[in-house]
Enzyme design. Structure first.
Site, PDB file in Angstrom:
ATOM      1  N   HIS A  50       0.820  -1.207   0.000  1.00  0.00           N
ATOM      2  CA  HIS A  50       0.000   0.000   0.000  1.00  0.00           C
ATOM      3  C   HIS A  50       0.856   1.260   0.000  1.00  0.00           C
ATOM      4  O   HIS A  50       0.440   2.304  -0.485  1.00  0.00           O
ATOM      5  CB  HIS A  50      -0.946  -0.013   1.200  1.00  0.00           C
ATOM      6  CG  HIS A  50      -2.034  -1.043   1.051  1.00  0.00           C
ATOM      7  ND1 HIS A  50      -3.077  -1.166   1.923  1.00  0.00           N
ATOM      8  CD2 HIS A  50      -2.240  -1.999   0.096  1.00  0.00           C
ATOM      9  CE1 HIS A  50      -3.873  -2.155   1.532  1.00  0.00           C
ATOM     10  NE2 HIS A  50      -3.376  -2.677   0.440  1.00  0.00           N
ATOM     11  N   HIS A  52      -0.929 -12.999  -1.597  1.00  0.00           N
ATOM     12  CA  HIS A  52      -2.312 -13.160  -1.109  1.00  0.00           C
ATOM     13  C   HIS A  52      -2.508 -14.567  -0.562  1.00  0.00           C
ATOM     14  O   HIS A  52      -3.445 -14.827   0.196  1.00  0.00           O
ATOM     15  CB  HIS A  52      -3.328 -12.906  -2.244  1.00  0.00           C
ATOM     16  CG  HIS A  52      -3.520 -11.439  -2.558  1.00  0.00           C
ATOM     17  ND1 HIS A  52      -3.791 -10.972  -3.814  1.00  0.00           N
ATOM     18  CD2 HIS A  52      -3.494 -10.339  -1.751  1.00  0.00           C
ATOM     19  CE1 HIS A  52      -3.928  -9.642  -3.783  1.00  0.00           C
ATOM     20  NE2 HIS A  52      -3.740  -9.244  -2.535  1.00  0.00           N
TER      21      HIS A  52
HETATM   22  C1  HEM Z   1      -6.473  -9.656   4.078  1.00  0.00           C
HETATM   23  C2  HEM Z   1      -5.509  -9.233   3.317  1.00  0.00           C
HETATM   24  C3  HEM Z   1      -5.643  -8.691   1.922  1.00  0.00           C
HETATM   25  C4  HEM Z   1      -6.746  -8.380   1.206  1.00  0.00           C
HETATM   26  C5  HEM Z   1      -8.201  -8.496   1.628  1.00  0.00           C
HETATM   27  C6  HEM Z   1      -6.296  -7.878  -0.069  1.00  0.00           C
HETATM   28  C7  HEM Z   1      -7.129  -7.424  -1.077  1.00  0.00           C
HETATM   29  C8  HEM Z   1      -6.697  -6.822  -2.232  1.00  0.00           C
HETATM   30  C9  HEM Z   1      -7.563  -6.217  -3.207  1.00  0.00           C
HETATM   31  C10 HEM Z   1      -9.064  -6.174  -3.148  1.00  0.00           C
HETATM   32  C11 HEM Z   1      -6.769  -5.708  -4.174  1.00  0.00           C
HETATM   33  C12 HEM Z   1      -7.214  -4.980  -5.432  1.00  0.00           C
HETATM   34  C13 HEM Z   1      -7.591  -5.985  -6.476  1.00  0.00           C
HETATM   35  C14 HEM Z   1      -7.876  -5.357  -7.818  1.00  0.00           C
HETATM   36  O1  HEM Z   1      -8.962  -4.802  -7.974  1.00  0.00           O
HETATM   37  O2  HEM Z   1      -7.032  -5.443  -8.711  1.00  0.00           O
HETATM   38  C15 HEM Z   1      -5.404  -5.970  -3.818  1.00  0.00           C
HETATM   39  C16 HEM Z   1      -4.308  -5.550  -4.548  1.00  0.00           C
HETATM   40  C17 HEM Z   1      -3.020  -5.870  -4.211  1.00  0.00           C
HETATM   41  N1  HEM Z   1      -2.606  -6.622  -3.149  1.00  0.00           N
HETATM   42 FE1  HEM Z   1      -3.764  -7.332  -1.686  1.00  0.00          FE
HETATM   43  N2  HEM Z   1      -4.935  -7.922  -0.108  1.00  0.00           N
HETATM   44  C18 HEM Z   1      -4.500  -8.417   1.082  1.00  0.00           C
HETATM   45  C19 HEM Z   1      -3.194  -8.659   1.444  1.00  0.00           C
HETATM   46  C20 HEM Z   1      -2.116  -8.483   0.612  1.00  0.00           C
HETATM   47  C21 HEM Z   1      -0.785  -8.884   0.914  1.00  0.00           C
HETATM   48  C22 HEM Z   1      -0.360  -9.599   2.181  1.00  0.00           C
HETATM   49  C23 HEM Z   1       0.004  -8.512  -0.146  1.00  0.00           C
HETATM   50  C24 HEM Z   1       1.477  -8.678  -0.368  1.00  0.00           C
HETATM   51  C25 HEM Z   1       2.350  -8.968   0.538  1.00  0.00           C
HETATM   52  C26 HEM Z   1      -0.858  -7.881  -1.111  1.00  0.00           C
HETATM   53  C27 HEM Z   1      -0.441  -7.381  -2.315  1.00  0.00           C
HETATM   54  C28 HEM Z   1      -1.261  -6.727  -3.200  1.00  0.00           C
HETATM   55  C29 HEM Z   1      -0.755  -6.015  -4.360  1.00  0.00           C
HETATM   56  C30 HEM Z   1       0.697  -5.885  -4.800  1.00  0.00           C
HETATM   57  C31 HEM Z   1      -1.867  -5.453  -4.970  1.00  0.00           C
HETATM   58  C32 HEM Z   1      -1.856  -4.512  -6.171  1.00  0.00           C
HETATM   59  C33 HEM Z   1      -1.748  -3.068  -5.707  1.00  0.00           C
HETATM   60  C34 HEM Z   1      -1.853  -2.119  -6.886  1.00  0.00           C
HETATM   61  O3  HEM Z   1      -0.833  -1.856  -7.536  1.00  0.00           O
HETATM   62  O4  HEM Z   1      -2.967  -1.651  -7.189  1.00  0.00           O
HETATM   63  N3  HEM Z   1      -2.134  -7.883  -0.616  1.00  0.00           N
HETATM   64  N4  HEM Z   1      -5.389  -6.666  -2.643  1.00  0.00           N
END
Ligand code: HEM
Length: 686
Positions: A178, A430
Site C-alpha cells: 500500500h 495473497h
Molecule cells: C487480508 C488481506 C488482503 C486483502 C483483503 C487484499 C485485497 C486486495 C484487493 C481487493 C486488491 C485490489 C484488487 C484489484 O482490484 O485489482 C489488492 C491488490 C493488491 N494486493 Fe492485496 N490484499 C491483502 C493482502 C495483501 C498482501 C499480504 C500482499 C502482499 C504482501 C498484497 C499485495 C497486493 C498487491 C501488490 C496489490 C496490487 C496493488 C496495486 O498496484 O494496485 N495484498 N489486494
C-alpha cells in the site's frame, strides 16, 4: 524530460509490430545492465544455469546497477481536471532535508519521478490484443480461460500453517504494497461503484467502457448455487483515460500513491491529505482519545471507505484509503500512527525549542527510517532470502558496521513501481492470508477468540472493543501466516467483501483479470526475461512446476504463450531460502533494488541533506518489529525478539523492557546541539 504534449512511451510503434512474433529482445527496452541478464536476455539456458543465478549457485556478474531510463515518465499529480495531469509544470526543487509528501524532488534531475498519478514501470512490453488497450486474447485467437475457472482449478483452499513465519509477515507485506502502489480506478477496499453485472449476477445490459466483467463458469461450486454467471470487474484508469496519451501508443496504468518507500500510508501522498492528518501541535498526527487511548481520527467519508452498519461504528482516516480494509492491516496502521506520535513527543521533550513543523518532519524522517530498516533487514530477507539480497545489491555483505553509511544512490534508476511486480508477482502473497485470525491474551496459550476474515472486511470496530487492539497485535505476532503456496483461503476466493452476503468476490480471479487488464506480458515472456528457458510446449514448464499442475494448465490454456503471469508464477517451486519461485523472485529483487538505490533519502545514504549522523544511524539500526509492537500497544508486556518468527525456545517471549534483547532507539542522539542555552538540558541521555 517533461513534454506537455504527452510523454515518451517505452513502446515505439515499430517495436510493437515486432511484438506479434514474440517480444523483441529485452535489451531494446531494458538496460543491458539489468540484474538478470548476466548472459543476455535469453539467459543461461537450462534450469541448472538459471538456478545458479540465485543464492545457491555461481552467478558471477556482480550487479552494476539497473537503469530503467526506458520509461521516461513525466506526468504529474492529478488535478480536478484529469487532462491537467499532462500539463502540470515540473516543480522548482529546493534541496530540503525532508522528503516532500508527494515524493517530488527526490530525484533532482527528474523531480516528478515517483510522484502520485504517474505510470507504473514495465519490464516488458504490454500485450494488448490491439496493441493499445484491448484485453489480450489467446495466441490462437480464441478467448482466454475465465479467471474464475482458473482460480477454481489451480488455486483451491488448503489451509497449511507456515511453520516459521507469523501472520504479521503477511500484514507487513500488505503495508509495503500500500505504501508503493495502488492502481488508479481500482477500489481495493469496498465494492466498485461501477456495476458491470446486474444485481442478480448476470451481465448488465449497459456495459460502460471500463467494464471487463469476469465470467463465472457453469456449475461454479459457490456462485452456481446462486445462479450467478458474472463477477464485477472494472478496468484500471490509464493515461489514455486521463488524456495524456492520444491512444496511438499502448495504454499505461497509473499509481495514485507515491511509488517511494516513504510510509505514505501513514502521512498521505498529497499535501492536502497530509494536512488533514496533522494535529499541528507538537509535531503530532491527529488522534482521538477514547478510554484514555489514542485512536485515529474518523474518516471524512465513512461510506466511501467502510461497510459499517451502525452510526457509532468507527471508520478511520489514514494516509491510505485502504487502511480499513481488514482489521490486521488497521492495527498495523494504528501502530505506525502511534509510533509517529511517540517519537514526536520524545523529541519535543529533548528539543523543547523545536516548533511543530520541525517536530513533525523529524519524527516522520525517523519513522520512515525505522520502517525502511525493518523492510530491508527483517522483512525482505524472509521473502527474497538474505543471500539473494546481498548478491543483487539490496543489502551488503558484510553488513555495514553500526555507524557506516551505504553509498549506493543512483539517480539514473527510476523508482516507479513495476507493473509486473505489483499486478502479478507480489499478489502471489495473497496466499499468506489466513481465513480465520486469532486473538491472544498475554499468555499466548490458546486463542481467546477466533474471527472470520470476511466478517470484518471494511469494519474495524472489533479493534476498539475491550483490549482487542492488544489481543489482535498478539494474534498477529503469534499465529502463523498461511503458507505461501498455490492455495488461497476461500475467505478471499469466495467471500471477498461479502458484506453480510453468503458470497463475495474472488481475489485470485481478480488478480488474473487485473493482469490482463494491464496487458501484462505472459508468464512465458517474463520467465524468459528472468533468464529461464522459454517454453515451447507445456512440459517445458517442468523445471519449476509439477506435472500435475502442468496438466491442469494444459487443460485450461490453448498455448504456453497464453499462461497468465499471475498464474504461472504462482505455481513455481520456490527457490531455496525464499518464499518465491524464480520468476517472481526476479521481479521482486528488481523492484526492491530500484526502490532502494533510486531513493536519495534512503536512511543509510550519506551525502544528502537528510543524512543521519553516524550515531543516529546506529540508533535507527536498532529498530525492529518487536520494539515497534512493544512500544505502541496499550498493555503488551512481552514479545519475542524476532516478531516475524513464531515464538520458540530460540525466540522466546521476553519482557518488552529487556532492552538487550529488544533494543530501543535512544532519541537523545537527536538533541539539537544548537539549542538556545538551557533548553532541554533537564532531559539527560540515558
Ligand atoms: C487480508 C488481506 C488482503 C486483502 C483483503 C487484499 C485485497 C486486495 C484487493 C481487493 C486488491 C485490489 C484488487 C484489484 O482490484 O485489482 C489488492 C491488490 C493488491 N494486493 Fe492485496 N490484499 C491483502 C493482502 C495483501 C498482501 C499480504 C500482499 C502482499 C504482501 C498484497 C499485495 C497486493 C498487491 C501488490 C496489490 C496490487 C496493488 C496495486 O498496484 O494496485 N495484498 N489486494
Amino acid at each position: 524530460l517533461f513534454q506537455p504534449s504527452g510523454y515518451y512511451n517505452p513502446l515505439e510503434p515499430s517495436l510493437l509490430q515486432n511484438y506479434s512474433a514474440g517480444y523483441p529482445p529485452a535489451t531494446s527496452y531494458v538496460s543491458h545492465r539489468s540484474l538478470f541478464h548476466a548472459s543476455g536476455p535469453s539467459g543461461p539456458s537450462g534450469p541448472s544455469g538459471y538456478a545458479n543465478t540465485f543464492s545457491t549457485g555461481g552467478y558471477s556478474g556482480a550487479p552494476t546497477g539497473i537503469d530503467s531510463g526506458y520509461l521516461g515518465l513525466g506526468s504529474a499529480p492529478l488535478a480536478s481536471d484529469p487532462h491537467a495531469i499532462c500539463t502540470t509544470p515540473v516543480p522548482h526543487c529546493v534541496d530540503s532535508k525532508y522528503r516532500t509528501i508527494d515524493g517530488s524532488c527526490n530525484n533532482l534531475k527528474n523531480p516528478l519521478w515517483g510522484t502520485p498519478n504517474t505510470q507504473y514501470a514495465r519490464l516488458l512490453p504490454s500485450k494488448y490484443a490491439d496493441g493499445i488497450h484491448s484485453p489480450p486474447v489467446s495466441v490462437t485467437g480464441t478467448e482466454l480461460p475465465s479467471p474464475r475457472l482458473v482460480s477454481i482449478v489451480l488455486f483451491q483452499d488448503l489451509p497449511i500453517n507456515d511453520p516459521v513465519w507469523t501472520l504479521i509477515t503477511m500484514t507487513w507485506g500488505q503495508i509495503i504494497t500500500h505504501d508503493m502502489s495502488m492502481s488508479m480506478g481500482t477500489r481495493q477496499g469496498k465494492a466498485h461503484s461501477t456495476h458491470c453485472c446486474s444485481e442478480d449476477g448476470h451481465l448488465a445490459e449497459y456495459q460502460g467502457p471500463t467494464c471487463f466483467p469476469i465470467k463465472i463458469p457453469d456449475n461454479d461450486p459457490l456462485f452456481g448455487r446462486f445462479n450467478r454467471d458474472c463477477m464485477n470487474f472494472v478496468r484500471s484508469t490509464t493515461d489514455i483515460d486521463t488524456g495524456c496519451n492520444a491512444g496511438h501508443t499502448p495504454a499505461e496504468q497509473l499509481v495514485v500513491v507515491t511509488h517511494w518507500m516513504d510510509a505514505s500510508f501513514v502521512y498521505g501522498s498529497t499535501d492536502e491529505m497530509a494536512r488533514r492528518l496533522r494535529e499541528f501541535v507538537g509535531g503530532r498526527l491527529l488522534t482521538e482519545f477514547r478510554y484514555g487511548r489514542p485512536w485515529p481520527p474518523a474518516a471524512q467519508n465513512k461510506s466511501a471507505t467502510c461497510d459499517t452498519q451502525r452510526e457509532e461504528e468507527p471508520c478511520y482516516e489514514f494516509g491510505d484509503t485502504r487502511a480499513n480494509q481488514n482489521p490486521q492491516l488497521t492495527v498495523l496502521q494504528i501502530i505506525f500512527l502511534r509510533e509517529h506520535n511517540r517519537v514526536a513527543t520524545v523529541l519535543a521533550h529533548i528539543n523543547p525549542h523545536w516548533d511543530d513543523e520541525t517536530l513533525y518532519q523529524e519524527a516522520r524522517r525517523i519513522v520512515i527510517a525505522e520502517y525502511q530498516h525493518i523492510n530491508y533487514y527483517e522483512w525482505l530477507p524472509i521473502i527474497l532470502g538474505t543471500d539473494n539480497m546481498v548478491k543483487f545489491g539490496l543489502i551488503q555483505d558484510p553488513a555495514p558496521a553500526h555507524k557506516d553509511y551505504v553509498n549506493d544512490y543512483n539517480d539514473h534508476v527510476e523508482p516507479n513501481t513495476i507493473n509486473e511486480h505489483a499486478t502479478a508477482g507480489f499478489r502471489y502473497l495473497h496466499s499468506s492470508i489466513q481465513g480465520y485470525f486469532h486473538l491472544f491474551s498475554e499468555y499466548r496459550q490458546r486463542p481467546e477468540v477466533t474471527v472470520r476474515l470476511s466478517d470484518t472486511f471494511n469494519r474495524p470496530e472489533i479493534i476498539e472493543d475491550g483490549d482487542n487492539m492488544d489481543s489482535l497485535t498478539r494474534g498477529l505476532s503469534t499465529q502463523s501466516q498461511e503458507e505461501i503456496d498455490p492455495f488461497f483461503t476461500a475467505e478471499i476466493t469466495n467471500y471477498l467483501f461479502r458484506n453480510g452476503k453468503p458470497f463475495g468476490r474472488d481475489l485470485r480471479a481478480i488478480d488474473i483479470q487485473r493482469g490482463r487488464d494491464h496487458g501484462l506480458a505472459s508468464y512465458n515472456d517474463v520467465r524468459e526475461f528472468c533468464g529461464l528457458p522459454r517454453a515451447y510446449k507445456f512440459q517445458d514448464f517442468a523445471d519449476y512446476i509439477t506435472p500435475e499442475r502442468i496438466e491442469k494448465l494444459e487443460s485450461l490454456y490453448a498455448s504456453v504463450d497464453d499462461v497468465d503471469l499471475s498464474v504461472g508464477g504462482s505455481l513455481e517451486r520456490h527457490i531455496e531460502n525464499t518464499l518465491l519461485g524464480p520468476t517472481f523472485l526476479c521481479l521482486s529483487l528488481e523492484q526492491f533494488y530500484r526502490t532502494r538505490v533510486s531513493d536519495r533519502f534512503f536512511y543509510e545514504q550519506p551525502h544528502s541533506p537528510n543524512t543521519f549522523t553516524p550515531e543516529q544511524l546506529n540508533e535507527i539500526r536498532k529498530a525492529s518489529l518487536s520494539r515497534l509492537l512493544c512500544d505502541n500497544s496499550d498493555n503488551i508486556h512481552t514479545m519475542q525478539p524476532k516478531g516475524f518468527i513464531k515464538v520458540s525456545q530460540s525466540n522466546p517471549l521476553l519482557a518488552c523492557n529487556e532492552y538487550n534483547h529488544i533494543p530501543a532507539l535512544d532519541l537523545n542522539y537527536w538533541k539539537d546541539e544548537h539549542a538556545p542555552y538551557g533548553y532541554g538540558n533537564e532531559y539527560k541521555k540515558k
